[in-house]
Design a protein around this motif. Structure first.
Motif, PDB file in Angstrom:
ATOM      1  N   ILE A 136      34.596  43.687  29.078  1.00 25.61           N
ATOM      2  CA  ILE A 136      35.922  43.774  28.418  1.00 25.61           C
ATOM      3  C   ILE A 136      36.846  44.759  28.314  1.00 25.61           C
ATOM      4  CG2 ILE A 136      36.992  43.901  26.164  1.00 25.61           C
ATOM      5  CD1 ILE A 136      34.025  42.230  25.147  1.00 25.61           C
ATOM      6  N   PHE A 137      36.451  45.874  28.702  1.00 24.35           N
ATOM      7  CA  PHE A 137      36.707  47.299  29.325  1.00 24.35           C
ATOM      8  C   PHE A 137      37.998  47.170  30.485  1.00 24.35           C
ATOM      9  CE2 PHE A 137      37.546  51.794  30.222  1.00 24.35           C
ATOM     10  CZ  PHE A 137      38.363  51.662  29.845  1.00 24.35           C
ATOM     11  N   ILE A 151      38.121  44.350  32.294  1.00 19.76           N
ATOM     12  CA  ILE A 151      39.217  43.112  31.657  1.00 19.76           C
ATOM     13  C   ILE A 151      40.065  43.395  32.164  1.00 19.76           C
ATOM     14  CG2 ILE A 151      39.882  40.901  31.053  1.00 19.76           C
ATOM     15  CD1 ILE A 151      36.605  40.088  31.192  1.00 19.76           C
ATOM     16  N   GLN A 152      40.608  44.807  30.732  1.00 20.56           N
ATOM     17  CA  GLN A 152      41.202  44.933  30.079  1.00 20.56           C
ATOM     18  C   GLN A 152      42.334  45.819  30.985  1.00 20.56           C
ATOM     19  OE1 GLN A 152      43.483  44.444  27.728  1.00 20.56           O
ATOM     20  NE2 GLN A 152      41.705  43.279  26.662  1.00 20.56           N
ATOM     21  N   ILE A 153      41.591  46.648  32.023  1.00 19.75           N
ATOM     22  CA  ILE A 153      41.716  47.893  32.896  1.00 19.75           C
ATOM     23  C   ILE A 153      42.715  46.884  33.918  1.00 19.75           C
ATOM     24  CG2 ILE A 153      42.099  49.733  34.440  1.00 19.75           C
ATOM     25  CD1 ILE A 153      39.850  50.562  32.288  1.00 19.75           C
ATOM     26  N   GLY A 204      42.360  43.727  34.554  1.00 16.97           N
ATOM     27  CA  GLY A 204      43.671  42.113  34.487  1.00 16.97           C
ATOM     28  C   GLY A 204      45.001  42.176  33.904  1.00 16.97           C
ATOM     29  N   GLN A 205      45.365  41.487  34.952  1.00 19.73           N
ATOM     30  CA  GLN A 205      46.610  40.810  35.134  1.00 19.73           C
ATOM     31  C   GLN A 205      48.162  40.441  33.345  1.00 19.73           C
ATOM     32  OE1 GLN A 205      48.902  42.770  37.461  1.00 19.73           O
ATOM     33  NE2 GLN A 205      46.812  42.783  38.331  1.00 19.73           N
ATOM     34  N   SER A 206      46.900  39.880  32.598  1.00 25.97           N
ATOM     35  CA  SER A 206      47.123  39.123  31.161  1.00 25.97           C
ATOM     36  C   SER A 206      46.121  39.683  30.427  1.00 25.97           C
ATOM     37  CB  SER A 206      47.079  38.145  31.330  1.00 25.97           C
ATOM     38  OG  SER A 206      47.236  37.132  30.304  1.00 25.97           O
ATOM     39  N   ASP A 207      47.198  39.387  29.108  1.00 24.58           N
ATOM     40  CA  ASP A 207      45.668  40.271  27.924  1.00 24.58           C
ATOM     41  C   ASP A 207      45.160  38.982  27.100  1.00 24.58           C
ATOM     42  OD1 ASP A 207      47.070  42.642  27.213  1.00 24.58           O
ATOM     43  OD2 ASP A 207      48.598  41.390  26.303  1.00 24.58           O
ATOM     44  N   ASP A 208      44.752  37.887  27.960  1.00 28.11           N
ATOM     45  CA  ASP A 208      44.137  36.521  27.479  1.00 28.11           C
ATOM     46  C   ASP A 208      42.858  37.222  28.821  1.00 28.11           C
ATOM     47  OD1 ASP A 208      43.148  33.876  27.047  1.00 28.11           O
ATOM     48  OD2 ASP A 208      44.383  33.378  28.392  1.00 28.11           O
ATOM     49  N   TRP A 209      42.086  36.976  27.775  1.00 27.36           N
ATOM     50  CA  TRP A 209      40.439  37.723  28.312  1.00 27.36           C
ATOM     51  C   TRP A 209      40.145  35.668  29.206  1.00 27.36           C
ATOM     52  CZ3 TRP A 209      37.449  39.803  24.443  1.00 27.36           C
ATOM     53  CH2 TRP A 209      37.692  41.352  24.207  1.00 27.36           C
ATOM     54  N   VAL A 215      41.920  35.402  32.476  1.00 30.08           N
ATOM     55  CA  VAL A 215      41.451  37.009  33.823  1.00 30.08           C
ATOM     56  C   VAL A 215      40.413  36.814  34.167  1.00 30.08           C
ATOM     57  CG1 VAL A 215      40.793  39.457  33.809  1.00 30.08           C
ATOM     58  CG2 VAL A 215      43.273  38.685  32.551  1.00 30.08           C
TER      59      VAL A 215
END
Length: 95
Positions: free
Chosen positions: A22-23, A25-27, A29-34, A37
Motif C-alpha cells: 500500500i505504501f 502504491i501511494q508513493i 502510483g499516479q492516482s489515489d485510487d488503489w 493503480v
C-alpha cells in the motif's frame, strides 16, 4: 509455543508486506485510487516490482524479532517473505 510464535511472525510478515505494498502504491502510483493503480501496474508489468518493494518492511520486522531474541517469530517473518517471493515469481512468469 513455537508453532504459535511462528504463526505470529508469519502474520506480522504478511501484514507488513500488505502495508508495504500500500505504501509503494501511494508513493509510485499516479492516482489515489488503489484499484486503478494496481490495474495499470498489472497492464504495464510492474506490479511484481511493487510487491517486492512492499516486502521490504519484512526486513525491519525480521531484525526487530532477531534483536529481541524471538527467533521463532523471525522464522515466521522469513516464511512470509518466501511466500511473497513465490507469489511474485508465479505472477511474473504467468504474465
Amino acid at each position: 509455543m513455537t508453532k504459535k510464535d511462528i504463526l505470529i511472525g508469519f502474520l506480522v510478515g504478511v501484514v507488513a508486506s500488505l502495508f508495504g505494498l500500500i505504501f509503494a502504491i501511494q508513493i509510485f502510483g499516479q492516482s489515489d485510487d488503489w484499484g486503478l493503480v494496481i490495474e495499470e501496474s498489472i497492464k504495464q508489468g510492474f506490479f511484481t516490482k511493487l510487491m517486492s518493494i512492499g516486502a521490504l518492511l519484512n526486513l525491519g520486522a525480521f531484525f526487530v524479532f532477531i534483536r529481541k531474541r524471538q527467533d521463532n517469530r523471525a522464522k515466521g517473518v522469513l516464511i512470509a517473505t518466501l511466500l511473497v517471493l513465490a507469489l511474485t515469481l508465479v505472477i511474473k512468469f504467468l504474465r
